[in-house]
Design an enzyme around this catalytic site. Structure first.
Site, PDB file in Angstrom:
ATOM      1  N   GLU A  33       0.820  -1.213   0.000  1.00  0.00           N
ATOM      2  CA  GLU A  33       0.000   0.000   0.000  1.00  0.00           C
ATOM      3  C   GLU A  33       0.855   1.264   0.000  1.00  0.00           C
ATOM      4  O   GLU A  33       1.848   1.358   0.731  1.00  0.00           O
ATOM      5  CB  GLU A  33      -0.891   0.014   1.256  1.00  0.00           C
ATOM      6  CG  GLU A  33      -1.738  -1.231   1.437  1.00  0.00           C
ATOM      7  CD  GLU A  33      -3.158  -1.044   0.980  1.00  0.00           C
ATOM      8  OE1 GLU A  33      -3.628   0.097   0.912  1.00  0.00           O
ATOM      9  OE2 GLU A  33      -3.805  -2.060   0.690  1.00  0.00           O
ATOM     10  N   ASP A  34       0.445   2.213  -0.799  1.00  0.00           N
ATOM     11  CA  ASP A  34       0.876   3.601  -0.643  1.00  0.00           C
ATOM     12  C   ASP A  34       2.391   3.797  -0.690  1.00  0.00           C
ATOM     13  O   ASP A  34       2.944   4.513   0.144  1.00  0.00           O
ATOM     14  CB  ASP A  34       0.368   4.168   0.692  1.00  0.00           C
ATOM     15  CG  ASP A  34      -1.144   4.150   0.828  1.00  0.00           C
ATOM     16  OD1 ASP A  34      -1.801   3.489   0.008  1.00  0.00           O
ATOM     17  OD2 ASP A  34      -1.677   4.785   1.761  1.00  0.00           O
ATOM     18  N   CYS A  72      -6.379   4.373  -3.331  1.00  0.00           N
ATOM     19  CA  CYS A  72      -6.546   2.927  -3.444  1.00  0.00           C
ATOM     20  C   CYS A  72      -7.779   2.470  -4.221  1.00  0.00           C
ATOM     21  O   CYS A  72      -7.666   1.626  -5.127  1.00  0.00           O
ATOM     22  CB  CYS A  72      -6.539   2.291  -2.057  1.00  0.00           C
ATOM     23  SG  CYS A  72      -7.638   3.064  -0.868  1.00  0.00           S
ATOM     24  N   ASP A 233       0.292  -0.123  -4.747  1.00  0.00           N
ATOM     25  CA  ASP A 233      -1.034   0.130  -5.328  1.00  0.00           C
ATOM     26  C   ASP A 233      -1.232   1.568  -5.801  1.00  0.00           C
ATOM     27  O   ASP A 233      -2.175   1.865  -6.525  1.00  0.00           O
ATOM     28  CB  ASP A 233      -2.152  -0.304  -4.374  1.00  0.00           C
ATOM     29  CG  ASP A 233      -2.313   0.595  -3.151  1.00  0.00           C
ATOM     30  OD1 ASP A 233      -1.393   1.371  -2.829  1.00  0.00           O
ATOM     31  OD2 ASP A 233      -3.380   0.513  -2.508  1.00  0.00           O
ATOM     32  N   HIS A 234      -0.375   2.484  -5.407  1.00  0.00           N
ATOM     33  CA  HIS A 234      -0.279   3.851  -5.953  1.00  0.00           C
ATOM     34  C   HIS A 234       0.891   4.508  -5.269  1.00  0.00           C
ATOM     35  O   HIS A 234       1.609   3.856  -4.494  1.00  0.00           O
ATOM     36  CB  HIS A 234      -1.574   4.661  -5.762  1.00  0.00           C
ATOM     37  CG  HIS A 234      -2.050   4.731  -4.344  1.00  0.00           C
ATOM     38  ND1 HIS A 234      -1.461   5.525  -3.398  1.00  0.00           N
ATOM     39  CD2 HIS A 234      -3.048   4.072  -3.704  1.00  0.00           C
ATOM     40  CE1 HIS A 234      -2.077   5.374  -2.241  1.00  0.00           C
ATOM     41  NE2 HIS A 234      -3.034   4.488  -2.390  1.00  0.00           N
TER      42      HIS A 234
END
Length: 622
Positions: A33-34, A72, A233-234
């Site tokens: 994540e992130d 997300c 995811d980004h």
């Protein structure tokens, strides 16, 4: 027939059938994540990511990958569907839309091909998914539970690097805050340095999670049969990365590994330990996955497979998009050719740093805003908060990797600006971008149909005209005013919305000159048109016009009476008016933030705006 010969024949047929059945690789996605490419394998000297670095040494890393959206839910929507979220209608944070019958999410096709599919465990799509989308989707989902000999596809997602973990205290620091490189847009304070150092520590924790999953595969003796992807995811969870569709918010790591047995499925430029210059968008992941599994990607998928038998030549541009972020409305689209990044801001009246309540829980966000309010930030650090933001932004990543020197107005960069502007416009028309409808209007026009189908019906969604009006409205050229006045009376409510907004954006002189048109807009059948007309008079009207405008906003601010989409728009307009709408603040403070929600995930959005306007949590309702 002789029974022995019969048995022998059956065995032979069975052997031939097994030999004819296509073998399929196992595929594992390790996601986190992130976080952006702050990893050792991408050359970051401060990173401690030994497991993914080792995977990259055996496999290949991609130089430039964009996540489509910088947050997300829409990002994962692009991955699961192979469609741009703006094209499916799933662009807005935590929205929920359906695809037309016959268009399925990628696990459907993998399962039909015989794969055992597992997701451990985050979904967070803005598309409605069937209950049986996965064979297993939970914290215990695992490829071990497949049938003997069954090929598997498995996702393991790590939350360790999520935005929420950057600000979690107490934290035992590993990275020295003094050693981090701060981007030009962040002020140099102890709070900012601690958040950045903690970000590096959490990326290391996500890397450790990936290492544990890699060891599981190795211990099971499956490493020679398993293709592995690792990606974020980004972009990183720091403010001006997450939620902002520039390179800082969209650029993610992607490492792929193909064991020798499945090297024939690898990309054409696959080199162990090497780097690929091919551009990859998140809409490419689903087609690539299906290609690796032996299934031709459906023609409606907008991504391009970059591996497997159905791989196609690479793309030359990557596109990004930003819609509503939690309780805050915005519309930004972006494109890069690898060197330049072009952003188009269709709502320049709101800043990059809108007060998204969740983002303001991060210490960096709060101290950065305090410094800006106190006049302590320089030009690069102030850009995030300034209103209006430039309608167009252009950055050269080779000389300005932090994207703080806007080149859009410089004559020498005009050819690049016009090239990327046209490329973006062509893309929006090609994917039938639904973001140019206010969110309420998107659902109202769709009715019992799907947004995707709506977008492809020019009679119901005349995108060319709506887009042209949005461009004229937001570019702020005074020469467009007569056209906007004419279109403010158009039969299509979205055209009227953008035309009316264009009059409001041109300021006091235009609002006074077009008072008659704006007065008519205050009574428009579309609440979205009424809201922008009310905000125009609230900012620039006479005392009488402002009083009428505030009455309109008061009537539209209740989610119980108007629905959450209208309430969010009305409350954001009330907040934007500041002291001009002070008389409405007691009314806002007493609003019940609860109303009919399109999805439970919207819960809290109206309450956040009420608290931002009044400084107090909404009153408890009986």
């Amino acid at each position: 027939m002789n029974p022995l010969r019969f048995t022998t024949a059956l065995l032979l047929l069975s052997a031939l059938a097994c030999r004819a059945a296509p073998e399929r690789p196992n595929i594992v996605w390790l996601t986190s994540e992130d976080h952006g490419p702050e990893m050792g394998c991408y050359g970051d000297p401060l990173a401690r990511t030994p497991h993914v670095d080792a995977l990259a040494a055996q496999g290949m890393r991609y130089r430039l990958v964009w996540s489509t959206a910088p947050v997300c839910a829409p990002s994962r929507t692009a991955i699961i569907s192979g469609l741009y979220p703006s094209s499916s209608g799933g662009i807005h944070m935590r929205s929920r839309v359906s695809l037309p019958p016959g268009m399925h999410l990628y696990p459907h096709y993998l399962r039909a091909a015989g794969y055992y599919t597992t997701n451990n465990d985050k979904e967070d799509y803005n598309l409605r998914a069937p209950a049986n989308l996965w064979d297993a989707s939970s914290k215990t989902a695992h490829w071990r539970n497949r049938a003997p000999g069954q090929p598997f596809f498995a996702i393991f997602n790590s939350m360790k690097s999520h935005e929420s973990q950057i600000r979690k205290r107490p934290h035992t620091a590993v990275t020295d805050p003094a050693q981090v490189r701060l981007p030009a847009y962040h002020p140099d304070t102890p709070e900012v340095r601690q958040d950045w150092a903690q970000y590096y520590d959490q990326v290391s924790a996500a890397d450790a999670d990936a290492g544990a999953r890699l060891r599981e595969i190795e211990a099971a003796g499956l490493a020679a049969d398993t293709i592995i992807f690792y990606y974020g995811d980004h972009g990183r969870g720091m403010p001006r990365s997450k939620r902002w569709p520039s390179n800082s918010g969209l650029h993610v790591p992607l490492v792929v590994y193909f064991p020798e047995r499945w090297r024939h499925l690898a990309p054409a430029d696959y080199t162990p330990g090497g780097e690929s210059a091919r551009f990859v968008s998140f809409v490419d992941l689903a087609p690539t996955l299906l290609s690796l599994g032996g299934t031709p990607p459906p023609a409606w998928m907008q991504g391009q497979a970059f591996a497997g038998p159905h791989a196609v030549p690479g793309r030359t541009l990557l596109f990004g998009e930003r819609g509503r972020m939690d309780e805050r409305l915005d519309l930004v689209r972006s494109v890069t050719d690898g060197r330049y990044v072009y952003l188009r801001n269709y709502l320049p009246q709101v800043s990059q740093g809108q007060h998204v309540a969740y983002q303001f829980q991060t210490p960096t966000t709060r101290i950065w805003r305090e410094h800006y309010d106190q006049g302590k930030t320089n030009a690069a650090q102030s850009l995030f908060w300034q209103v209006p933001k430039a309608p167009e932004e252009l950055y050269d990543l080779t000389t300005d990797p932090d994207e703080v020197h806007n080149l859009a107005a410089l004559p020498e960069h005009r050819p690049v600006l016009e090239r990327l502007r046209q490329a973006l416009r062509s893309h929006l028309l090609e994917v039938r971008d639904l973001g140019f409808l206010p969110e309420r209007e998107l659902h109202a026009r769709s009715g019992t149909d799907t947004p995707y189908a709506l977008a492809r019906d020019p009679a119901r969604y005349p995108l060319e005209l709506i887009l042209e009006t949005a461009e004229l409205a937001s570019i702020l050229d005074p020469a467009a005013t007569p056209t906007l006045v004419q279109r403010a009376a158009h039969a299509d409510s979205a055209v009227r919305y953008w035309a009316t907004l264009g009059l409001r954006l041109r300021g006091a002189e235009t609002v006074r000159a077009q008072a008659g048109e704006l007065t008519r807009a205050l009574a428009d059948e579309s609440p979205d048109v009424r809201i922008v007309a009310a905000e125009a008079f609230g900012h620039f009207g006479t005392a009488e016009q402002r009083s009428t405008a505030l009455a309109v906003l008061r009537g539209l601010a209740s989610p119980g009476e108007n629905g959450v989409f209208v309430a969010l728009s009305a409350l954001q307009a009330i907040e934007a008016l500041g002291d001009h709408a002070a008389e409405l603040h007691p009314f806002v403070a007493g609003l019940d933030p609860n109303g009919p929600l399109p999805d439970p995930r919207f819960n809290g959005y109206v309450a956040s705006l009420i608290e931002s306007i009044t400084g107090k949590s909404p009153a408890k309702q009986p």
